[in-house]
Structure formats: structure tokens, C-alpha cells
Scaffold this motif. Structure first.
Motif, mmCIF file in Angstrom:
data_model
loop_
_atom_site.group_PDB
_atom_site.id
_atom_site.type_symbol
_atom_site.label_atom_id
_atom_site.label_comp_id
_atom_site.label_asym_id
_atom_site.label_seq_id
_atom_site.Cartn_x
_atom_site.Cartn_y
_atom_site.Cartn_z
ATOM 1 N N ASP A 185 44.137 31.814 39.675
ATOM 2 C CA ASP A 185 44.013 31.591 41.371
ATOM 3 C C ASP A 185 44.949 30.505 41.618
ATOM 4 O O ASP A 185 44.968 29.576 41.021
ATOM 5 N N PHE A 186 45.679 30.721 42.885
ATOM 6 C CA PHE A 186 46.566 29.726 43.211
ATOM 7 C C PHE A 186 46.003 28.307 43.486
ATOM 8 O O PHE A 186 46.298 27.373 43.331
ATOM 9 N N GLY A 187 44.807 28.428 43.903
ATOM 10 C CA GLY A 187 43.776 27.082 44.177
ATOM 11 C C GLY A 187 43.677 26.487 43.173
ATOM 12 O O GLY A 187 43.877 25.213 42.923
ATOM 13 N N LEU A 188 43.353 27.041 41.860
ATOM 14 C CA LEU A 188 42.967 26.379 40.714
ATOM 15 C C LEU A 188 44.389 25.851 40.088
ATOM 16 O O LEU A 188 44.414 24.573 39.759
ATOM 17 N N ALA A 189 45.442 26.565 40.351
ATOM 18 C CA ALA A 189 46.726 25.991 39.745
ATOM 19 C C ALA A 189 47.384 24.938 40.643
ATOM 20 O O ALA A 189 47.714 23.893 40.371
ATOM 21 N N ALA A 190 46.965 24.884 41.952
ATOM 22 C CA ALA A 190 47.189 23.832 42.864
ATOM 23 C C ALA A 190 46.335 22.288 42.251
ATOM 24 O O ALA A 190 46.786 21.301 42.524
ATOM 25 N N GLY A 191 44.850 22.515 42.386
ATOM 26 C CA GLY A 191 44.374 21.597 41.725
ATOM 27 C C GLY A 191 44.587 20.936 40.542
ATOM 28 O O GLY A 191 44.575 19.764 40.433
ATOM 29 N N SER A 192 44.934 21.657 39.342
ATOM 30 C CA SER A 192 45.302 21.345 38.422
ATOM 31 C C SER A 192 46.681 20.510 38.545
ATOM 32 O O SER A 192 46.949 19.398 37.897
ATOM 33 N N ALA A 193 47.524 20.863 39.404
ATOM 34 C CA ALA A 193 48.894 20.202 39.574
ATOM 35 C C ALA A 193 48.595 18.824 40.269
ATOM 36 O O ALA A 193 49.515 18.221 39.995
ATOM 37 N N GLN B 4 43.716 19.416 48.639
ATOM 38 C CA GLN B 4 43.302 20.603 48.114
ATOM 39 C C GLN B 4 42.401 21.442 48.818
ATOM 40 O O GLN B 4 42.467 22.716 48.688
ATOM 41 N N HIS B 5 41.883 20.902 49.651
ATOM 42 C CA HIS B 5 40.915 21.725 50.701
ATOM 43 C C HIS B 5 41.691 22.626 51.324
ATOM 44 O O HIS B 5 41.262 24.045 51.494
ATOM 45 N N ALA B 6 42.886 22.110 51.778
ATOM 46 C CA ALA B 6 43.989 23.189 52.282
ATOM 47 C C ALA B 6 44.672 24.175 51.508
ATOM 48 O O ALA B 6 44.760 25.182 51.804
ATOM 49 N N LEU B 7 45.068 23.564 50.258
ATOM 50 C CA LEU B 7 45.444 24.724 49.503
ATOM 51 C C LEU B 7 44.449 25.634 48.937
ATOM 52 O O LEU B 7 44.861 26.904 48.693
ATOM 53 N N ASP B 8 43.039 25.343 48.881
ATOM 54 C CA ASP B 8 42.255 26.518 48.491
ATOM 55 C C ASP B 8 42.373 27.403 49.629
ATOM 56 O O ASP B 8 42.170 28.900 49.525
ATOM 57 N N ALA C 65 45.298 29.699 49.227
ATOM 58 C CA ALA C 65 45.061 30.479 48.137
ATOM 59 C C ALA C 65 44.262 31.638 48.799
ATOM 60 O O ALA C 65 44.497 32.811 48.258
ATOM 61 N N ALA C 66 43.243 31.548 49.482
ATOM 62 C CA ALA C 66 42.483 32.520 49.963
ATOM 63 C C ALA C 66 43.117 33.407 50.916
ATOM 64 O O ALA C 66 42.705 34.709 51.004
#
Length: 199
Positions: A170-178, A83-87, A90-91
């Protein structure tokens, strides 16, 4: 014509996507792309090895994901590290400003068997890189592989959701949810089918 154009890589990439969509990937040449972008063939080759690399020359993103996974807090779980990486992705990569380009890229790839195969190989390569990053964090081999595979699935789901909207999430939020959903589904599966999960 000036020898250096500060936005030449972006212009070439957008010109290539336009032409791939109009003519098809196979019917577009490097010269076509350079002309559409208002640049020279030599400028194209300063940025890309061939026309395929316009779509797949994203090694920096893979490096970002791997290094940020490895650099997550020591107490982070494997999924928290991913998740840290996907955040971070996203940025810098999956930004609102690049949403249209990323979606169009996916459409071009989906329309061309050769490109779909290349995309699948890149995804497998990223999974292996994630496995290596998690191992370096001390995650056991099997756990690292499971986490990397599930994270890859979650990333695909997040991408599909993120790309389906024109603005907002935000993609990071979408990734966290998924990631949360995939983890929950894997737990339910192992509970419902314990014998299968043990095999």
C-alpha cells in the motif's frame, strides 16, 4: 454520439498517455486525443484546459493533502500530520487500480523537458502548501519548512518503491516507511556533522 459520457475524463487521460508514449508529447494534439478516446474536442475541453492538464490537472489531490495535514489530531507531530495526509492520498489517489496510469504518467513526464520542469514547479508548490498547512497547526516556520521538505523527499522515495512493483504494498505503508527512514537519516546527519547542521 451521446453528449455525456460518464467515464470520458478517464478515457481521455488514458488515450493521451497512449499517444504521448507512441508519438511523443509534442507531436500529439488535443484532436488526436479526442479521436483516440472516441470523443469530441469539445468534450476534451469540458474536462481539461489543454493537453498538459491531462498530466497535471490534479489540484484535488493537492487540496486533499493540505486539508488532511491541517486536520490531523492536535497532538500529532508534523511528520504524523503529513503521514495522515499520505494515508488519505493512498486511499483515493495512489490506489492499486491507478498504479499503471500513474507509472505511465511519470514515464511520459521524464521523457519531456517541458513536462519535467512543470512537474518540478508543482512539487515546489506542494511543499509551500504543506508549509502553510503546518504553520496553521502552530508549527514554527523553520520547523514547518524542514518537515515539508523532508516529507516531499520521503514521498518521492515512497513513490519510486511503490511504482516499482505491480501489486502488493500500500502506498500509505510505503510512505510511512520512507518518512521514518528520512527522519532517521536526518538525525544521523545532524549527529555526525553537528557543525554543518547548526549553520
Amino acid at each position: 454520439m451521446a453528449r455525456w459520457e460518464p467515464d470520458s475524463a478517464e478515457r481521455l487521460a488514458r488515450a493521451a498517455l497512449d499517444l504521448f508514449a507512441e508519438r511523443g508529447y509534442e507531436n500529439t494534439t488535443v484532436i488526436d486525443i479526442a479521436l483516440r478516446a472516441g470523443l469530441t474536442k469539445s468534450t476534451f475541453f469540458r474536462h481539461f484546459q489543454d493537453k498538459r492538464e491531462v498530466l497535471f490537472g490534479n489540484e484535488s489531490m493537492y487540496e486533499l493533502i493540505v486539508t488532511t495535514t491541517a486536520a490531523a489530531l492536535a497532538e500529532a507531530t508534523p511528520f504524523e500530520a503529513v503521514q495522515h495526509a499520505l494515508d488519505a492520498a493512498a486511499a483515493s489517489v495512489f490506489t492499486p487500480a491507478r498504479r499503471e496510469f500513474i507509472v505511465r504518467r511519470a514515464e511520459v513526464i521524464a521523457a519531456t523537458p517541458e513536462l519535467r520542469e512543470r512537474e518540478a514547479l508543482k512539487e515546489l508548490g506542494l511543499i509551500e502548501l504543506l508549509v502553510g498547512a503546518l504553520r496553521r497547526r502552530g508549527v514554527p516556520d523553520v520547523a514547518a519548512r524542514v518537515a515539508a521538505e523532508l516529507s516531499s523527499l520521503a514521498t518521492k522515495i515512497a513513490y519510486e518503491r511503490w511504482s516499482a512493483i505491480s501489486e502488493g504494498e500500500d502506498f500509505g505503508l510505503a510512505a510511512g516507511s520512507a518518512l521514518d527512514e528520512v527522519r532517521a537519516a536526518s538525525v544521523r546527519w545532524s549527529t555526525l556533522f553537528p557543525a554543518a547542521a547548526d549553520k
